[in-house]
Design a protein around this motif. Structure first.
Motif, mmCIF file in Angstrom:
data_model
loop_
_atom_site.group_PDB
_atom_site.id
_atom_site.type_symbol
_atom_site.label_atom_id
_atom_site.label_comp_id
_atom_site.label_asym_id
_atom_site.label_seq_id
_atom_site.Cartn_x
_atom_site.Cartn_y
_atom_site.Cartn_z
ATOM 1 N N THR A 114 -8.475 -12.781 8.227
ATOM 2 C CA THR A 114 -9.379 -11.703 7.858
ATOM 3 C C THR A 114 -8.675 -10.392 7.516
ATOM 4 O OG1 THR A 114 -9.681 -11.173 10.195
ATOM 5 C CG2 THR A 114 -11.298 -12.671 9.182
ATOM 6 N N GLY A 115 -7.367 -10.393 7.506
ATOM 7 C CA GLY A 115 -6.646 -9.187 7.095
ATOM 8 C C GLY A 115 -6.866 -8.854 5.637
ATOM 9 N N THR A 116 -7.047 -9.859 4.813
ATOM 10 C CA THR A 116 -7.353 -9.644 3.404
ATOM 11 C C THR A 116 -8.799 -9.177 3.311
ATOM 12 O OG1 THR A 116 -5.811 -11.387 2.764
ATOM 13 C CG2 THR A 116 -7.447 -10.715 1.129
ATOM 14 N N HIS A 117 -8.996 -7.989 2.769
ATOM 15 C CA HIS A 117 -10.351 -7.441 2.697
ATOM 16 C C HIS A 117 -11.040 -7.835 1.403
ATOM 17 C CE1 HIS A 117 -9.391 -4.058 5.776
ATOM 18 N NE2 HIS A 117 -9.442 -5.257 6.309
ATOM 19 N N TRP A 118 -12.332 -8.020 1.500
ATOM 20 C CA TRP A 118 -13.183 -8.296 0.345
ATOM 21 C C TRP A 118 -13.935 -7.009 0.069
ATOM 22 C CZ3 TRP A 118 -18.580 -10.679 0.748
ATOM 23 C CH2 TRP A 118 -19.103 -10.912 -0.524
ATOM 24 N N GLY A 119 -13.587 -6.389 -1.058
ATOM 25 C CA GLY A 119 -14.158 -5.090 -1.357
ATOM 26 C C GLY A 119 -15.239 -5.153 -2.406
ATOM 27 N N CYS A 120 -14.850 -4.985 -3.657
ATOM 28 C CA CYS A 120 -15.818 -4.803 -4.732
ATOM 29 C C CYS A 120 -16.257 -6.104 -5.400
ATOM 30 C CB CYS A 120 -15.233 -3.883 -5.786
ATOM 31 S SG CYS A 120 -13.790 -4.601 -6.620
ATOM 32 N N ASP A 121 -15.467 -7.164 -5.277
ATOM 33 C CA ASP A 121 -15.764 -8.457 -5.906
ATOM 34 C C ASP A 121 -15.723 -8.379 -7.434
ATOM 35 O OD1 ASP A 121 -16.109 -11.158 -5.551
ATOM 36 O OD2 ASP A 121 -18.295 -11.059 -5.492
ATOM 37 N N THR A 122 -15.166 -7.312 -7.977
ATOM 38 C CA THR A 122 -15.070 -7.171 -9.437
ATOM 39 C C THR A 122 -13.638 -6.875 -9.881
ATOM 40 O OG1 THR A 122 -15.545 -4.809 -9.292
ATOM 41 C CG2 THR A 122 -17.427 -6.285 -9.627
ATOM 42 N N SER A 123 -12.691 -6.984 -8.991
ATOM 43 C CA SER A 123 -11.265 -6.741 -9.230
ATOM 44 C C SER A 123 -10.942 -5.281 -9.503
ATOM 45 C CB SER A 123 -10.704 -7.635 -10.341
ATOM 46 O OG SER A 123 -11.017 -7.140 -11.617
ATOM 47 N N ASN A 124 -11.817 -4.387 -9.112
ATOM 48 C CA ASN A 124 -11.546 -2.965 -9.325
ATOM 49 C C ASN A 124 -10.827 -2.310 -8.147
ATOM 50 O OD1 ASN A 124 -12.626 -2.462 -11.936
ATOM 51 N ND2 ASN A 124 -14.657 -2.773 -11.058
ATOM 52 N N CYS A 125 -11.151 -2.691 -6.911
ATOM 53 C CA CYS A 125 -10.658 -1.915 -5.762
ATOM 54 C C CYS A 125 -9.290 -2.354 -5.260
ATOM 55 C CB CYS A 125 -11.675 -1.934 -4.631
ATOM 56 S SG CYS A 125 -11.740 -3.469 -3.693
ATOM 57 N N PRO A 168 14.079 -2.654 -4.992
ATOM 58 C CA PRO A 168 14.276 -2.042 -3.674
ATOM 59 C C PRO A 168 14.409 -0.528 -3.694
ATOM 60 C CG PRO A 168 15.968 -3.723 -4.130
ATOM 61 C CD PRO A 168 15.152 -3.570 -5.364
ATOM 62 N N LYS A 169 14.629 0.075 -4.836
ATOM 63 C CA LYS A 169 14.770 1.538 -4.919
ATOM 64 C C LYS A 169 13.816 2.091 -5.988
ATOM 65 C CE LYS A 169 18.143 1.893 -1.954
ATOM 66 N NZ LYS A 169 17.834 2.360 -0.624
ATOM 67 N N PRO A 170 12.516 1.995 -5.752
ATOM 68 C CA PRO A 170 11.557 2.451 -6.771
ATOM 69 C C PRO A 170 11.460 3.974 -6.833
ATOM 70 C CG PRO A 170 10.384 1.817 -4.811
ATOM 71 C CD PRO A 170 11.845 1.503 -4.556
ATOM 72 N N THR A 171 11.127 4.470 -7.993
ATOM 73 C CA THR A 171 10.810 5.891 -8.143
ATOM 74 C C THR A 171 9.352 6.099 -7.722
ATOM 75 O OG1 THR A 171 9.977 5.638 -10.386
ATOM 76 C CG2 THR A 171 12.366 6.058 -10.135
ATOM 77 N N ASP A 172 8.960 7.365 -7.578
ATOM 78 C CA ASP A 172 7.552 7.642 -7.276
ATOM 79 C C ASP A 172 6.642 7.062 -8.358
ATOM 80 O OD1 ASP A 172 8.325 8.937 -4.982
ATOM 81 O OD2 ASP A 172 7.664 10.929 -5.633
ATOM 82 N N ASP A 173 7.077 7.160 -9.618
ATOM 83 C CA ASP A 173 6.276 6.600 -10.707
ATOM 84 C C ASP A 173 6.164 5.076 -10.584
ATOM 85 O OD1 ASP A 173 5.739 9.065 -11.781
ATOM 86 O OD2 ASP A 173 7.323 8.947 -13.310
ATOM 87 N N ASP A 174 7.263 4.415 -10.160
ATOM 88 C CA ASP A 174 7.205 2.960 -9.955
ATOM 89 C C ASP A 174 6.169 2.615 -8.886
ATOM 90 O OD1 ASP A 174 9.313 2.574 -11.784
ATOM 91 O OD2 ASP A 174 10.843 2.593 -10.190
ATOM 92 N N VAL A 175 6.163 3.385 -7.807
ATOM 93 C CA VAL A 175 5.206 3.129 -6.721
ATOM 94 C C VAL A 175 3.787 3.357 -7.226
ATOM 95 C CG1 VAL A 175 4.429 3.829 -4.420
ATOM 96 C CG2 VAL A 175 6.894 3.725 -4.934
ATOM 97 N N ARG A 176 3.589 4.458 -7.931
ATOM 98 C CA ARG A 176 2.239 4.758 -8.441
ATOM 99 C C ARG A 176 1.757 3.653 -9.387
ATOM 100 N NH1 ARG A 176 1.019 9.768 -6.716
ATOM 101 N NH2 ARG A 176 2.768 11.154 -6.304
ATOM 102 N N GLU A 177 2.650 3.139 -10.209
ATOM 103 C CA GLU A 177 2.273 2.049 -11.116
ATOM 104 C C GLU A 177 1.944 0.784 -10.317
ATOM 105 O OE1 GLU A 177 4.801 1.412 -14.487
ATOM 106 O OE2 GLU A 177 4.074 -0.638 -14.735
ATOM 107 N N ALA A 178 2.735 0.495 -9.279
ATOM 108 C CA ALA A 178 2.512 -0.723 -8.492
ATOM 109 C C ALA A 178 1.163 -0.712 -7.787
ATOM 110 C CB ALA A 178 3.635 -0.903 -7.474
ATOM 111 N N ILE A 179 0.708 0.465 -7.370
ATOM 112 C CA ILE A 179 -0.574 0.544 -6.651
ATOM 113 C C ILE A 179 -1.709 1.015 -7.558
ATOM 114 C CG2 ILE A 179 0.534 0.883 -4.408
ATOM 115 C CD1 ILE A 179 -0.253 3.872 -4.631
ATOM 116 N N SER A 180 -1.436 1.097 -8.852
ATOM 117 C CA SER A 180 -2.430 1.662 -9.768
ATOM 118 C C SER A 180 -3.700 0.817 -9.873
ATOM 119 C CB SER A 180 -1.829 1.871 -11.152
ATOM 120 O OG SER A 180 -1.473 0.630 -11.726
ATOM 121 N N GLY A 181 -3.645 -0.439 -9.520
ATOM 122 C CA GLY A 181 -4.839 -1.283 -9.590
ATOM 123 C C GLY A 181 -5.657 -1.263 -8.318
ATOM 124 N N GLN A 182 -5.372 -0.285 -7.445
ATOM 125 C CA GLN A 182 -6.071 -0.238 -6.171
ATOM 126 C C GLN A 182 -6.685 1.141 -5.954
ATOM 127 O OE1 GLN A 182 -2.328 -1.939 -4.767
ATOM 128 N NE2 GLN A 182 -3.652 -3.011 -3.314
#
Length: 171
Positions: A33-44, A117-131
């Motif tokens: 149950t650690g994986t959360h079910w949020g929007c069911d539309t792949s947005n969150c 292993p050494k991402p820039t802030d922009d790399d991190v922002r891109e990696a989490i941009s779909g959330q």
């Protein structure tokens, strides 16, 4: 239909409906149950897991599509009493906020650090941009991932504040 896959390093075989979403399989069939079910539309992005090391939104993957593949959920991050650096980074830098988006953020961060292993802030922002973080904690989340990049070794998990099975120390 019967489907087999590896989940968090363990082989699993189950009979499932062909239309069962991976997020429901993980939560309802396997009890992860650690994986959360949020929007069911792949947005969150709250449902992000790693499929063969790549982050995917498990609310858009049919369980049979994961057959024969390796799935990692947030439960795989802590191993043998040691936290993954991304977990510790979220503790150190207050990336947790309300915690609903955290499992997906952690898994996207793990995938990013595995590839870079050494991402820039922009790399991190891109990696989490779909959330989506409804608490607007992106700055803390980016700092948390950068902390993990700077501290790549697992760290001992803290002792629980109160006994298991109690809420706030009350049974």
């Amino acid at each position: 239909m019967q489907v087999s896959m590896t989940v968090n390093g363990e082989p699993v075989v189950s009979d499932v409906e062909p239309r069962l979403l991976l997020v429901h399989y993980l939560r309802d069939v396997l009890g992860l149950t650690g994986t959360h079910w949020g929007c069911d539309t792949s947005n969150c992005g709250a449902c992000v897991v790693l499929l063969d090391g790549e982050p995917v939104k498990s609310c858009t993957v049919l369980t049979p599509m994961a057959g024969g593949h390796e799935v990692r959920t947030v439960e795989s991050l802590e191993q043998d009493g040691y936290l993954d650096p991304v977990q510790q980074g979220f503790i150190e830098c207050h990336g947790l906020q309300c915690g609903f988006c955290t499992p997906g953020m952690l898994m996207s961060a793990r995938a990013l650090l595995d590839a870079n292993p050494k991402p820039t802030d922009d790399d991190v922002r891109e990696a989490i941009s779909g959330q989506i973080c409804r608490c607007t904690g992106y700055r803390s989340i980016v700092r948390s991932v950068q902390w993990a990049a700077e501290h790549p070794d697992p760290v001992p998990a803290p002792e629980p504040a109160w006994p298991a099975g109690t809420v706030g120390g009350l049974s």
